[in-house]
Design a protein around this motif. Structure first.
Motif, PDB file in Angstrom:
ATOM      1  N   VAL A  69     -10.237   4.229  13.105  1.00  0.00           N
ATOM      2  CA  VAL A  69     -10.604   5.285  12.151  1.00  0.00           C
ATOM      3  C   VAL A  69     -10.444   4.839  10.690  1.00  0.00           C
ATOM      4  N   GLY A  70     -10.107   3.564  10.489  1.00  0.00           N
ATOM      5  CA  GLY A  70     -10.092   3.007   9.143  1.00  0.00           C
ATOM      6  C   GLY A  70      -8.887   3.350   8.278  1.00  0.00           C
ATOM      7  N   ILE A  71      -7.726   3.530   8.894  1.00  0.00           N
ATOM      8  CA  ILE A  71      -6.520   3.828   8.106  1.00  0.00           C
ATOM      9  C   ILE A  71      -5.862   2.507   7.709  1.00  0.00           C
ATOM     10  N   GLU A  72      -5.640   2.362   6.408  1.00  0.00           N
ATOM     11  CA  GLU A  72      -5.219   1.081   5.846  1.00  0.00           C
ATOM     12  C   GLU A  72      -3.701   0.937   5.752  1.00  0.00           C
ATOM     13  N   TYR A  73      -3.004   2.042   5.502  1.00  0.00           N
ATOM     14  CA  TYR A  73      -1.559   1.978   5.242  1.00  0.00           C
ATOM     15  C   TYR A  73      -0.744   2.387   6.466  1.00  0.00           C
ATOM     16  N   LEU A  74       0.175   1.505   6.867  1.00  0.00           N
ATOM     17  CA  LEU A  74       1.033   1.778   8.022  1.00  0.00           C
ATOM     18  C   LEU A  74       2.488   1.581   7.616  1.00  0.00           C
ATOM     19  N   TRP A  75       3.284   2.596   7.864  1.00  0.00           N
ATOM     20  CA  TRP A  75       4.714   2.530   7.539  1.00  0.00           C
ATOM     21  C   TRP A  75       5.492   2.554   8.845  1.00  0.00           C
ATOM     22  N   PHE A  76       6.176   1.433   9.143  1.00  0.00           N
ATOM     23  CA  PHE A  76       6.941   1.322  10.385  1.00  0.00           C
ATOM     24  C   PHE A  76       8.404   1.637  10.102  1.00  0.00           C
ATOM     25  N   GLN A  77       8.876   2.744  10.640  1.00  0.00           N
ATOM     26  CA  GLN A  77      10.299   3.082  10.504  1.00  0.00           C
ATOM     27  C   GLN A  77      11.119   2.050  11.280  1.00  0.00           C
ATOM     28  N   PRO A  78      12.391   1.868  10.912  1.00  0.00           N
ATOM     29  CA  PRO A  78      13.237   0.945  11.687  1.00  0.00           C
ATOM     30  C   PRO A  78      13.208   1.303  13.173  1.00  0.00           C
ATOM     31  N   GLY A  79      13.070   0.285  14.022  1.00  0.00           N
ATOM     32  CA  GLY A  79      13.070   0.511  15.470  1.00  0.00           C
ATOM     33  C   GLY A  79      11.717   0.803  16.078  1.00  0.00           C
ATOM     34  N   THR A  80      10.655   0.811  15.252  1.00  0.00           N
ATOM     35  CA  THR A  80       9.329   1.159  15.778  1.00  0.00           C
ATOM     36  C   THR A  80       8.420  -0.046  15.918  1.00  0.00           C
ATOM     37  N   PHE A  81       8.935  -1.233  15.598  1.00  0.00           N
ATOM     38  CA  PHE A  81       8.066  -2.407  15.573  1.00  0.00           C
ATOM     39  C   PHE A  81       8.818  -3.638  16.060  1.00  0.00           C
ATOM     40  N   ASP A  82       8.029  -4.678  16.351  1.00  0.00           N
ATOM     41  CA  ASP A  82       8.591  -5.990  16.628  1.00  0.00           C
ATOM     42  C   ASP A  82       7.696  -7.001  15.900  1.00  0.00           C
ATOM     43  N   GLU A  83       7.981  -8.286  16.051  1.00  0.00           N
ATOM     44  CA  GLU A  83       7.188  -9.294  15.334  1.00  0.00           C
ATOM     45  C   GLU A  83       5.717  -9.245  15.696  1.00  0.00           C
ATOM     46  N   GLU A  84       5.454  -9.001  16.966  1.00  0.00           N
ATOM     47  CA  GLU A  84       4.068  -8.941  17.445  1.00  0.00           C
ATOM     48  C   GLU A  84       3.297  -7.833  16.722  1.00  0.00           C
ATOM     49  N   ILE A  85       3.949  -6.699  16.517  1.00  0.00           N
ATOM     50  CA  ILE A  85       3.307  -5.561  15.840  1.00  0.00           C
ATOM     51  C   ILE A  85       3.016  -5.902  14.382  1.00  0.00           C
ATOM     52  N   ILE A  86       3.969  -6.524  13.701  1.00  0.00           N
ATOM     53  CA  ILE A  86       3.763  -6.907  12.307  1.00  0.00           C
ATOM     54  C   ILE A  86       2.605  -7.907  12.218  1.00  0.00           C
ATOM     55  N   GLU A  87       2.584  -8.893  13.114  1.00  0.00           N
ATOM     56  CA  GLU A  87       1.487  -9.875  13.116  1.00  0.00           C
ATOM     57  C   GLU A  87       0.140  -9.201  13.345  1.00  0.00           C
ATOM     58  N   LYS A  88       0.113  -8.271  14.288  1.00  0.00           N
ATOM     59  CA  LYS A  88      -1.137  -7.568  14.601  1.00  0.00           C
ATOM     60  C   LYS A  88      -1.617  -6.772  13.385  1.00  0.00           C
ATOM     61  N   ALA A  89      -0.720  -6.062  12.748  1.00  0.00           N
ATOM     62  CA  ALA A  89      -1.079  -5.262  11.570  1.00  0.00           C
ATOM     63  C   ALA A  89      -1.589  -6.176  10.449  1.00  0.00           C
ATOM     64  N   GLU A  90      -0.934  -7.315  10.285  1.00  0.00           N
ATOM     65  CA  GLU A  90      -1.366  -8.244   9.234  1.00  0.00           C
ATOM     66  C   GLU A  90      -2.735  -8.842   9.559  1.00  0.00           C
ATOM     67  N   LYS A  91      -2.958  -9.153  10.843  1.00  0.00           N
ATOM     68  CA  LYS A  91      -4.255  -9.686  11.269  1.00  0.00           C
ATOM     69  C   LYS A  91      -5.380  -8.695  10.986  1.00  0.00           C
ATOM     70  N   LEU A  92      -5.072  -7.405  11.127  1.00  0.00           N
ATOM     71  CA  LEU A  92      -6.066  -6.357  10.872  1.00  0.00           C
ATOM     72  C   LEU A  92      -6.141  -5.996   9.372  1.00  0.00           C
ATOM     73  N   ASN A  93      -5.441  -6.768   8.560  1.00  0.00           N
ATOM     74  CA  ASN A  93      -5.422  -6.550   7.101  1.00  0.00           C
ATOM     75  C   ASN A  93      -4.884  -5.191   6.678  1.00  0.00           C
ATOM     76  N   LYS A  94      -3.910  -4.692   7.410  1.00  0.00           N
ATOM     77  CA  LYS A  94      -3.290  -3.419   7.033  1.00  0.00           C
ATOM     78  C   LYS A  94      -2.254  -3.662   5.946  1.00  0.00           C
ATOM     79  N   LYS A  95      -2.051  -2.649   5.121  1.00  0.00           N
ATOM     80  CA  LYS A  95      -0.960  -2.706   4.149  1.00  0.00           C
ATOM     81  C   LYS A  95       0.232  -2.045   4.829  1.00  0.00           C
ATOM     82  N   ILE A  96       1.329  -2.778   4.930  1.00  0.00           N
ATOM     83  CA  ILE A  96       2.433  -2.293   5.745  1.00  0.00           C
ATOM     84  C   ILE A  96       3.766  -2.269   5.005  1.00  0.00           C
ATOM     85  N   VAL A  97       4.618  -1.373   5.478  1.00  0.00           N
ATOM     86  CA  VAL A  97       6.015  -1.325   5.049  1.00  0.00           C
ATOM     87  C   VAL A  97       6.834  -1.270   6.325  1.00  0.00           C
ATOM     88  N   TYR A  98       7.915  -2.056   6.377  1.00  0.00           N
ATOM     89  CA  TYR A  98       8.813  -1.983   7.525  1.00  0.00           C
ATOM     90  C   TYR A  98      10.236  -2.243   7.045  1.00  0.00           C
TER      91      TYR A  98
END
Length: 132
Positions: A92-121
């Motif tokens: 749906v084209g959402i660019e910003y993803l904020w991962f609260q502590p405990g909601t992510f792992d390295e694989e998730i961060i890599e995936k978000a970066e690969k999709l060019n998302k702007k992220i906070v964790y």
């Protein structure tokens, strides 16, 4: 300023959020984060397939079913759920993803970066908004 700080500032300036993992349980972060966003003048859509509504507001089963495109998704769910939602967010084209502590792992961060998302964790929206 590093990317995370820059992304965080940009996200906190955005006014339409989805809280994935929102819950009516007032002791849980899914509730506290959804509530603090609303208290600070944000539009915050609760997303959780387990609930029809939270405090009289419609709760949506997925980010694809929200009534409008949100600026930011805040994740308050286990990593395996986060992984699925990243794909929905991308669809749906959402660019910003904020991962609260405990909601992510390295694989998730890599995936978000690969999709060019702007992220906070590692940062918590609740802490950010209640410190102001």
């Amino acid at each position: 300023m590093d990317n995370i700080e820059k992304n965080k500032k940009e996200m906190l300036d955005k006014k339409v959020w989805a809280v994935v993992g929102a819950t009516p349980n007032k002791d849980k972060y899914g509730y506290k984060i959804w509530n603090v966003l609303k208290e600070h003048g944000y539009i915050a859509y609760p997303v959780n397939p387990k609930y029809e509504e939270i405090e009289g507001e419609k709760c949506y089963p997925s980010v694809e079913e929200l009534p409008e495109k949100v600026d930011v998704i805040d994740f308050v769910v286990p990593p395996k759920v986060t992984k699925k939602i990243i794909e929905q967010a991308d669809k749906v084209g959402i660019e910003y993803l904020w991962f609260q502590p405990g909601t992510f792992d390295e694989e998730i961060i890599e995936k978000a970066e690969k999709l060019n998302k702007k992220i906070v964790y590692y940062d918590c929206v609740l802490a950010e908004l209640t410190e102001k």
